[in-house]
Design an enzyme around this catalytic site. Structure first.
Site, PDB file in Angstrom:
ATOM      1  N   HIS A 174       0.886  -1.281   0.012  1.00  0.00           N
ATOM      2  CA  HIS A 174      -0.083   0.186   0.210  1.00  0.00           C
ATOM      3  C   HIS A 174       0.834   1.311   0.075  1.00  0.00           C
ATOM      4  CE1 HIS A 174      -3.728   2.238  -0.445  1.00  0.00           C
ATOM      5  NE2 HIS A 174      -3.086   2.960   0.388  1.00  0.00           N
ATOM      6  N   TYR A 204       1.479   4.877  -2.550  1.00  0.00           N
ATOM      7  CA  TYR A 204       1.828   6.422  -2.283  1.00  0.00           C
ATOM      8  C   TYR A 204       3.155   6.841  -2.666  1.00  0.00           C
ATOM      9  CZ  TYR A 204      -2.841   6.023  -0.170  1.00  0.00           C
ATOM     10  OH  TYR A 204      -4.147   5.923  -0.003  1.00  0.00           O
ATOM     11  N   HIS A 216      -9.493   0.629 -11.455  1.00  0.00           N
ATOM     12  CA  HIS A 216      -9.099   1.555 -10.342  1.00  0.00           C
ATOM     13  C   HIS A 216      -7.630   2.012 -10.470  1.00  0.00           C
ATOM     14  CE1 HIS A 216      -8.137   3.290  -6.336  1.00  0.00           C
ATOM     15  NE2 HIS A 216      -7.381   2.238  -6.149  1.00  0.00           N
ATOM     16  N   PHE A 217      -6.657   1.068 -10.647  1.00  0.00           N
ATOM     17  CA  PHE A 217      -5.406   1.469 -10.473  1.00  0.00           C
ATOM     18  C   PHE A 217      -4.937   1.945 -11.741  1.00  0.00           C
ATOM     19  CE2 PHE A 217      -4.689  -3.364 -10.702  1.00  0.00           C
ATOM     20  CZ  PHE A 217      -4.026  -3.464 -11.772  1.00  0.00           C
ATOM     21  N   HIS A 218      -5.864   1.567 -12.851  1.00  0.00           N
ATOM     22  CA  HIS A 218      -5.283   2.246 -14.238  1.00  0.00           C
ATOM     23  C   HIS A 218      -5.849   3.658 -14.044  1.00  0.00           C
ATOM     24  CE1 HIS A 218      -4.088  -1.841 -15.735  1.00  0.00           C
ATOM     25  NE2 HIS A 218      -3.415  -1.064 -16.438  1.00  0.00           N
ATOM     26  N   ARG A 271     -10.559 -10.446 -12.382  1.00  0.00           N
ATOM     27  CA  ARG A 271      -9.391  -9.702 -12.931  1.00  0.00           C
ATOM     28  C   ARG A 271      -8.306 -10.926 -13.106  1.00  0.00           C
ATOM     29  NH1 ARG A 271      -5.942  -7.168  -7.631  1.00  0.00           N
ATOM     30  NH2 ARG A 271      -4.255  -6.797  -9.116  1.00  0.00           N
ATOM     31  N   ARG A 272      -7.090 -10.575 -13.743  1.00  0.00           N
ATOM     32  CA  ARG A 272      -6.077 -11.585 -14.027  1.00  0.00           C
ATOM     33  C   ARG A 272      -6.552 -12.859 -14.467  1.00  0.00           C
ATOM     34  NH1 ARG A 272      -2.289 -10.352  -8.326  1.00  0.00           N
ATOM     35  NH2 ARG A 272      -1.101  -8.795  -9.671  1.00  0.00           N
TER      36      ARG A 272
HETATM   37 FE1  HAS Z   1      -5.818   1.980  -4.481  1.00  0.00          FE
HETATM   38  C1  HAS Z   1      -6.165  -1.418  -4.996  1.00  0.00           C
HETATM   39  C2  HAS Z   1      -8.167   1.850  -1.632  1.00  0.00           C
HETATM   40  C3  HAS Z   1      -5.628   5.392  -3.941  1.00  0.00           C
HETATM   41  C4  HAS Z   1      -3.271   2.309  -6.626  1.00  0.00           C
HETATM   42  N1  HAS Z   1      -4.961   0.515  -5.615  1.00  0.00           N
HETATM   43  C5  HAS Z   1      -5.143  -0.769  -5.501  1.00  0.00           C
HETATM   44  C6  HAS Z   1      -4.404  -1.283  -6.472  1.00  0.00           C
HETATM   45  C7  HAS Z   1      -3.628  -0.405  -6.962  1.00  0.00           C
HETATM   46  C8  HAS Z   1      -3.920   0.660  -6.045  1.00  0.00           C
HETATM   47  C9  HAS Z   1      -2.256  -0.737  -7.989  1.00  0.00           C
HETATM   48  O1  HAS Z   1      -9.355  -0.323   0.228  1.00  0.00           O
HETATM   49  C10 HAS Z   1      -4.365  -2.858  -6.739  1.00  0.00           C
HETATM   50  C11 HAS Z   1      -3.326  -3.702  -5.997  1.00  0.00           C
HETATM   51  C12 HAS Z   1      -3.248  -5.127  -6.519  1.00  0.00           C
HETATM   52  O2  HAS Z   1      -2.836  -5.276  -7.542  1.00  0.00           O
HETATM   53  O3  HAS Z   1      -4.162  -6.072  -5.896  1.00  0.00           O
HETATM   54  N2  HAS Z   1      -6.682   3.515  -3.106  1.00  0.00           N
HETATM   55  C13 HAS Z   1      -7.505   3.169  -2.105  1.00  0.00           C
HETATM   56  C14 HAS Z   1      -7.664   4.500  -1.260  1.00  0.00           C
HETATM   57  C15 HAS Z   1      -7.179   5.316  -1.989  1.00  0.00           C
HETATM   58  C16 HAS Z   1      -6.454   4.574  -3.074  1.00  0.00           C
HETATM   59  C17 HAS Z   1      -8.796   4.375  -0.190  1.00  0.00           C
HETATM   60  N3  HAS Z   1      -4.633   3.370  -5.163  1.00  0.00           N
HETATM   61  C18 HAS Z   1      -4.675   4.681  -4.776  1.00  0.00           C
HETATM   62  C19 HAS Z   1      -3.536   5.404  -5.570  1.00  0.00           C
HETATM   63  C20 HAS Z   1      -2.963   4.459  -6.301  1.00  0.00           C
HETATM   64  C21 HAS Z   1      -3.788   3.374  -6.005  1.00  0.00           C
HETATM   65  C22 HAS Z   1      -3.129   7.000  -5.260  1.00  0.00           C
HETATM   66  C23 HAS Z   1      -1.909   4.644  -7.024  1.00  0.00           C
HETATM   67  C24 HAS Z   1      -1.202   5.513  -7.476  1.00  0.00           C
HETATM   68  N4  HAS Z   1      -7.062   0.535  -3.552  1.00  0.00           N
HETATM   69  C25 HAS Z   1      -7.826   0.600  -2.416  1.00  0.00           C
HETATM   70  C26 HAS Z   1      -8.400  -0.620  -1.875  1.00  0.00           C
HETATM   71  C27 HAS Z   1      -7.617  -1.475  -2.793  1.00  0.00           C
HETATM   72  C28 HAS Z   1      -6.863  -0.962  -3.833  1.00  0.00           C
HETATM   73  C29 HAS Z   1      -9.182  -0.906  -0.592  1.00  0.00           C
HETATM   74  C30 HAS Z   1      -7.833  -3.151  -2.596  1.00  0.00           C
HETATM   75  C31 HAS Z   1      -8.900  -3.656  -3.628  1.00  0.00           C
HETATM   76  C32 HAS Z   1      -8.907  -5.190  -3.407  1.00  0.00           C
HETATM   77  O4  HAS Z   1     -10.178  -5.505  -3.101  1.00  0.00           O
HETATM   78  O5  HAS Z   1      -8.078  -5.628  -3.925  1.00  0.00           O
HETATM   79  C33 HAS Z   1      -7.034   6.910  -1.588  1.00  0.00           C
HETATM   80  O6  HAS Z   1      -5.744   7.231  -1.471  1.00  0.00           O
HETATM   81  C34 HAS Z   1      -7.836   7.683  -2.494  1.00  0.00           C
HETATM   82  C35 HAS Z   1      -7.860   9.073  -2.010  1.00  0.00           C
HETATM   83  C36 HAS Z   1      -7.960  10.261  -3.228  1.00  0.00           C
HETATM   84  C37 HAS Z   1      -9.120  11.155  -3.254  1.00  0.00           C
HETATM   85  C38 HAS Z   1      -9.048  12.038  -4.321  1.00  0.00           C
HETATM   86  C39 HAS Z   1      -8.707  13.300  -4.214  1.00  0.00           C
HETATM   87  C40 HAS Z   1      -8.528  14.278  -5.224  1.00  0.00           C
HETATM   88  C41 HAS Z   1      -7.763  15.116  -5.860  1.00  0.00           C
HETATM   89  C42 HAS Z   1      -7.604  15.851  -7.156  1.00  0.00           C
HETATM   90  C43 HAS Z   1      -8.294  17.222  -7.029  1.00  0.00           C
HETATM   91  C44 HAS Z   1      -8.485  17.829  -8.434  1.00  0.00           C
HETATM   92  C45 HAS Z   1      -8.304  19.092  -8.878  1.00  0.00           C
HETATM   93  C46 HAS Z   1      -8.636  19.440 -10.242  1.00  0.00           C
HETATM   94  C47 HAS Z   1      -7.952  20.223  -8.041  1.00  0.00           C
HETATM   95  C48 HAS Z   1     -10.092  11.392  -2.156  1.00  0.00           C
HETATM   96  C49 HAS Z   1      -6.383  15.399  -4.926  1.00  0.00           C
HETATM   97  C50 HAS Z   1     -10.339  19.700 -10.272  1.00  0.00           C
HETATM   98  C51 HAS Z   1     -10.504  20.505 -11.268  1.00  0.00           C
HETATM   99  C52 HAS Z   1     -11.677  20.619 -12.012  1.00  0.00           C
HETATM  100  C53 HAS Z   1     -12.395  21.254 -13.041  1.00  0.00           C
HETATM  101  C54 HAS Z   1     -13.118  19.824 -11.350  1.00  0.00           C
END
Ligand code: HAS
Length: 542
Positions: free
Chosen positions: A217, A221, A368-370, A433-434
């Site tokens: 995890h 990050y 999700h991860f793409h 998947r996979r």
């Molecule tokens: Fe995830 C599975 C939960 C973030 C990558 N994640 C994965 C896997 C990868 C991955 C590679 O709880 C698969 C692993 C595998 O092979 O099995 N993930 C989360 C959560 C977050 C999260 C809670 N993941 C990421 C990030 C990754 C990533 C970042 C890569 C870089 N993930 C999971 C969970 C799994 C999981 C479970 C397991 C699933 C399973 O069952 O296998 C959080 O960190 C996300 C928080 C993000 C936000 C968004 C904030 C938005 C921002 C943008 C602002 C935009 C602006 C522009 C200002 C709350 C900062 C706006 C402009 C306008 C005009 C509107």
């Protein structure tokens, strides 16, 4: 830039894109296989390709790019050049990682390491593959030590001064990385290598997966934080504004350091052998690690709006018109931010225990991860590349480069829309998947998934075109006309609070982190070890 520093940075960045290209070839082929549009020649296996794709893209492209980018920023913000010892450690790291990557790639190509990028036991690879991973990890530590030494030296010679924010963030990122990789190092050294060499017959599968996700995890990050460095520090400068708050940005990084690691169980929610109580504790901590991302979103909106209003924007969204849409240094990372909104929402769904039961091990997770790593992070890294390469080489970014970069970004977005959109949807319909191409003996459900798999293959093909365009763009950047390109680092808004000194008391933060890790992991790990020793054979050996 000192030529010796540029060489180190460029070696990392170019190697990263070489890995991206190879990984992209594997990716498009596996997409076509899964869509039923290609049969692999010469006995190549689907899972072999999937391993190559995952390792080269998720582990190699990212790690090389990140280290190159961090070294560049540390050199730029700590006096214009690296200390010789930091540079030498950087090269040592590069050498070890490259040796490891070469061995691992050969092992995968020879079908001796078809274990996917998570190398879960009981899938077993050759000892050489695991030893290669050790080289990659130890190499990355060398680079981390280089950054720490450079930072310590700067601190000693600049008593009482606040560390430049880029370097501060680089130190947090590498500190998190080193603490996180300890888990996978223990797994590989004490479980997988002895088992693969035949010194022991069994491996405690739950323990190995737990150690993997202790690392896995924070790994995500480790990919995200350098993208955030660009969003916090580079983007405000590119749009002509200032950082909303230097202290808020540092606080969000401290929170990532604390909460990235003790959350690995949210990848293991569906696994037996870990009690629900400990899953619950780690899910709570997972929701803590969402907070710094929400702070980041707030801060980005604030810098965009502050800048927009300072140049005359009116109304609620008038600032949007004041953003430099034709500047690829802004455009590509901004598209990454935009996509991070649905991508992050998907993460919250994954992390919710009950919803995880629906999405776990389906293509939803791949979707999700793409969006997260392969769009938000990758597009930000591409956006950095457009100025980093010419800045390192003393060359100029031409208007053509901006146009080519913007087209490349749009191609990426379109490809990802089809691929990740189809993955999310068909994942909810239950497609695992996979899995290689199969219709499960023409079951009605699986046949119904096929149109989505075809859409994934089409999206994957468009993305491969995007990879090729990126490589062409890099070749153009390397041969751009001589001149100057800015390394953009924004100033902080003076009206905001200054960062308190406690933000650099590393002993305090590492201490709190160790306590959190012990709380989250001690009892469940003891349970896992003692359950196995009771002799639950299927558990221990499979
Ligand atoms: Fe995830 C599975 C939960 C973030 C990558 N994640 C994965 C896997 C990868 C991955 C590679 O709880 C698969 C692993 C595998 O092979 O099995 N993930 C989360 C959560 C977050 C999260 C809670 N993941 C990421 C990030 C990754 C990533 C970042 C890569 C870089 N993930 C999971 C969970 C799994 C999981 C479970 C397991 C699933 C399973 O069952 O296998 C959080 O960190 C996300 C928080 C993000 C936000 C968004 C904030 C938005 C921002 C943008 C602002 C935009 C602006 C522009 C200002 C709350 C900062 C706006 C402009 C306008 C005009 C509107």
């Amino acid at each position: 830039f000192d030529r010796r520093d540029s060489a180190l940075v460029l070696a990392h960045i170019l190697f990263a894109f070489f890995a991206l290209f190879l990984g992209g070839i594997a990716g498009v082929m596996q997409g076509l296989v899964r869509g039923g549009m290609l049969a692999l020649p010469m006995g190549i296996g689907y899972y072999q390709l999937l391993t190559a794709h995952g390792v080269l893209m998720a582990l190699i492209f990212t790690t090389y790019f990140i280290i190159g980018f961090l070294y560049a920023g540390v050199a730029r913000t700590l006096g214009g050049r690296l200390l010789p010892i930091a540079r030498n450690l950087g090269w040592l790291g590069f050498g070890l990682m490259t040796l490891g990557t070469a061995i691992a790639t050969v092992e995968i190509l020879l079908n001796r390491a078809t274990v996917l990028y998570t190398f879960y036991a009981p899938l077993k690879a050759s000892p050489a593959f695991y030893i290669a991973l050790v080289f990659v990890v130890v190499g990355s530590w060398m680079s981390g030590f280089g950054i720490f030494i450079n930072y310590r030296y700067w601190k000693k010679t600049h008593r009482g001064e606040t560390t430049p924010i880029f370097t501060y963030m680089a130190v947090v990122t590498m500190l998190m990385w080193i603490i996180a990789t300890l888990g996978v190092a223990i797994e590989v050294l004490f479980q997988l290598i002895p088992w693969s060499l035949g010194w022991v017959d069994t491996v405690n599968v739950v323990l190995s997966r737990t150690l993997f996700w202790y690392f896995g995890h924070p790994l995500v990050y480790f990919w995200l934080l350098p993208a955030y460095m660009c969003w916090y520090v580079v983007i405000p400068k590119v749009i002509g504004g200032k950082m909303f708050s230097d202290a808020l940005a540092r606080l969000s990084f401290i929170m990532f350091l604390l909460f990235s690691i003790p959350v690995g169980f949210h990848h293991q929610l569906m696994e037996p052998g870990i009690s629900n109580v400990w899953k619950f504790v780690q899910v709570v901590l997972t929701f803590m690690v969402v907070i710094p991302s929400l702070m980041t979103a707030f801060s980005l909106f604030a810098s965009f709006e502050m800048h927009g209003r300072s140049v005359g924007a009116k109304g609620l969204f008038g600032w949007l018109k004041k953003l430099p849409w034709k500047d690829v240094r802004f455009f590509a990372p901004f598209m990454g931010m935009l996509i991070f909104i649905p991508a992050g929402a998907g993460g919250l769904i994954n992390a919710s225990h009950e919803l995880n039961a629906i999405v776990h091990n389906t293509l939803w997770v791949t979707g999700h991860f793409h969006l997260t790593v392969a769009t938000s992070v990758a597009l930000t890294f591409f956006g950095i590349t457009y100025w980093l390469i010419p800045a390192m080489l003393g060359r100029e970014m031409t208007p053509l480069m901006h146009r080519m970069g913007i087209i490349q970004t749009i191609v990426w977005m379109v490809g990802m829309f089809f691929m990740s959109g189809a993955m999310h949807t068909v994942g909810l319909l239950g497609s695992p998947r996979r899995t290689a191409f199969t219709t499960y003996q023409d079951s009605a459900d699986a046949v119904g998934w096929m149109p989505y798999h075809v859409a994934m293959a089409i999206g994957g093909t468009i993305l491969f075109i995007g990879v090729v365009m990126m490589i062409i763009n890099i070749v153009m950047l390397l041969s751009a006309p001589k001149g100057e390109t800015e390394f953009p680092i924004a100033e902080a808004n003076e009206a905001a609070e200054k960062a308190p000194a406690i933000f650099e008391r590393w002993g305090v933060w590492v201490g709190v982190l160790v306590v959190l890790i012990l709380v989250a992991y001690s009892v469940p790990v003891m349970d896992i070890i003692s359950n196995a020793s009771v002799g639950s054979k299927g558990f221990k050996t499979w």
